[in-house]
Design an enzyme around this catalytic site. Structure first.
Site, PDB file in Angstrom:
ATOM      1  N   LYS A   1       0.799  -1.220   0.000  1.00 57.57           N
ATOM      2  CA  LYS A   1       0.000   0.000   0.000  1.00 57.57           C
ATOM      3  C   LYS A   1       0.842   1.285   0.000  1.00 57.57           C
ATOM      4  O   LYS A   1       0.323   2.357  -0.291  1.00 57.57           O
ATOM      5  CB  LYS A   1      -0.970  -0.007   1.179  1.00 57.57           C
ATOM      6  CG  LYS A   1      -2.016  -1.091   1.057  1.00 57.57           C
ATOM      7  CD  LYS A   1      -2.910  -0.900  -0.158  1.00 57.57           C
ATOM      8  CE  LYS A   1      -3.974  -1.965  -0.252  1.00 57.57           C
ATOM      9  NZ  LYS A   1      -4.859  -1.817  -1.417  1.00 57.57           N
TER      10      LYS A   1
HETATM   11  N1  PMP Z   1      -3.326  -8.220   1.338  1.00 52.60           N
HETATM   12  C1  PMP Z   1      -3.420  -7.293   2.293  1.00 52.60           C
HETATM   13  C2  PMP Z   1      -2.840  -7.594   3.634  1.00 52.60           C
HETATM   14  C3  PMP Z   1      -4.054  -6.079   2.048  1.00 52.60           C
HETATM   15  O1  PMP Z   1      -4.153  -5.147   3.029  1.00 52.60           O
HETATM   16  C4  PMP Z   1      -4.605  -5.846   0.774  1.00 52.60           C
HETATM   17  C5  PMP Z   1      -5.307  -4.549   0.527  1.00 52.60           C
HETATM   18  N2  PMP Z   1      -6.668  -4.504   0.895  1.00 52.60           N
HETATM   19  C6  PMP Z   1      -4.519  -6.856  -0.196  1.00 52.60           C
HETATM   20  C7  PMP Z   1      -3.857  -8.015   0.122  1.00 52.60           C
HETATM   21  C8  PMP Z   1      -5.137  -6.713  -1.556  1.00 52.60           C
HETATM   22  O2  PMP Z   1      -4.575  -5.685  -2.323  1.00 52.60           O
HETATM   23  P1  PMP Z   1      -5.486  -4.828  -3.274  1.00 52.60           P
HETATM   24  O3  PMP Z   1      -6.323  -3.927  -2.411  1.00 52.60           O
HETATM   25  O4  PMP Z   1      -4.540  -4.093  -4.129  1.00 52.60           O
HETATM   26  O5  PMP Z   1      -6.361  -5.767  -4.042  1.00 52.60           O
END
Ligand code: PMP
Length: 351
Positions: free
Chosen positions: A54
């Site tokens: 992120k």
């Molecule tokens: N794994 C974790 C620990 C996350 O915090 C997130 C984000 N929500 C994701 C996977 C998935 O990533 P994305 O939001 O880019 O689909």
């Protein structure tokens, strides 16, 4: 910007943490995939300075707003998240000199709230068990604060195309380069869908035959929506893995570039995360376990050959889950040690 780069020639220091975002390592998996045909790699996103994928979107979205002239010193960055996005936004805001306000659900652990506060964010804890349109819900509280706060921007990661663009610009090209263009499969947990969609768009432009596999939770609507284009609310029920799956359809997800979704259980993902840590020495988060669990299930149905080069996104670090999957009491409380094949915890000896 608060901290202007002001480095003497010859000094090998980063001007601040932000130049460390991205360029994360690709790591070959060995013992956890023993006997599987092909090569398996982890894109280890915990190497970002805020310890998750992120950081990329926080930096990209904030810098795009800067380029558009939307941010002034003391502008307030607002988002609804207790998770990794909140921490990354707080970190980028802190370094660049912006305020950060995060509206989080009362379901969030005290540890998480304290992490965000430690990084300088102001946190509003909103009741978990109210509808999204209730004025007390974290969505409505964030919107209200945005409307009431002069010079504020609302990140809105589930519906922000810049989320996907961040991964199209960085994570996707890195994976292509690190695999020398030989990647055959990408396996990624889908939450907002920004990671999988941005990577997939870039990778499919290079080679449309690369298989893109999204990982979804039981209790989430994404897999069914991908297959039927309908949001089936009967699919929605509570689950434990944080960060993947959703009870709504995020526009940050480009369903057209994803070939298939596969569902994984909370229990198997938790055990596979612990197993990955113990077999690879990579201290993985819960959704990294979910991605490896998906690889195990795909291997069982013969998805891979000896020529497969499979990249799994490992989004964050295990240290974020000390009170959950790495806590034996939590595992027991969930019933995750009840089944015969469950890996039992290591013994602790008090002397
Ligand atoms: N794994 C974790 C620990 C996350 O915090 C997130 C984000 N929500 C994701 C996977 C998935 O990533 P994305 O939001 O880019 O689909």
């Amino acid at each position: 910007m608060k901290n202007k780069p002001n480095m003497k020639p010859g000094i090998k220091a980063h001007p601040n943490l932000l130049t460390l975002v991205g360029d994360t390592p690709l790591i070959k998996l060995n013992r956890i995939v023993e006997g599987f045909p092909g090569n398996f790699f982890a894109k280890w996103e915990a190497y970002n300075p805020g310890h998750s994928n992120k950081d990329r979107i926080a930096l990209h979205i904030i810098e795009e707003a800067e380029h558009k002239g939307l941010l002034k010193e003391n502008t307030t960055i607002i988002e609804t998240t207790s998770g990794n996005t909140g921490f990354s936004l707080a970190m980028v805001s802190m370094i660049k000199g912006y305020n950060c306000i995060l509206a989080v659900s009362s379901k969030s652990s005290e540890d998480k709230i304290n992490m965000l506060r430690s990084m300088g964010a102001t946190v509003y804890v909103c009741p978990a068990n109210v509808k999204a349109d209730d004025p007390r819900s974290y969505y409505q509280v964030a919107k209200r604060i945005h409307n009431e706060t002069k010079d504020s921007i609302y990140i809105n990661q589930y519906f922000n195309e810049l989320n996907t663009e961040a991964h199209y610009n960085s994570t996707g090209p890195e994976i292509w380069e690190q695999t020398n263009g030989e990647i055959t499969h990408l396996v990624a947990c889908s939450g907002t869908g920004g990671t999988i969609s941005g990577c997939a768009r870039y990778l499919k432009e290079q080679n449309p035959n690369i298989r893109i596999i999204g990982v979804d939770a039981y209790g989430s609507v994404l897999k069914k929506y991908h297959e039927t284009h309908e949001l089936d609310t009967k699919e929605i029920y509570p689950y434990r893995i944080e960060g993947l799956g959703k009870n709504l359809i995020p526009t940050a997800t480009d369903f057209d570039v994803i070939d298939e979704f596969i569902k994984v259980t909370d229990e198997e993902s938790a055990h596979t995360a612990r197993e990955t840590t113990r077999k690879e020495g990579i201290f993985v988060g819960y959704t990294s376990g979910a991605a490896v669990q998906a690889i195990k299930q795909l291997n069982e149905v013969g998805e891979f050959t000896k020529d497969s080069n499979v990249v799994a996104i490992f989004p964050d670090h295990g240290s974020r889950y000390m009170s959950k999957i790495y806590n034996d009491q939590w595992m027991k409380d969930q019933g995750f040690f009840d089944t015969d094949n469950a890996q039992q915890p290591n013994k602790v000896e008090y002397i």
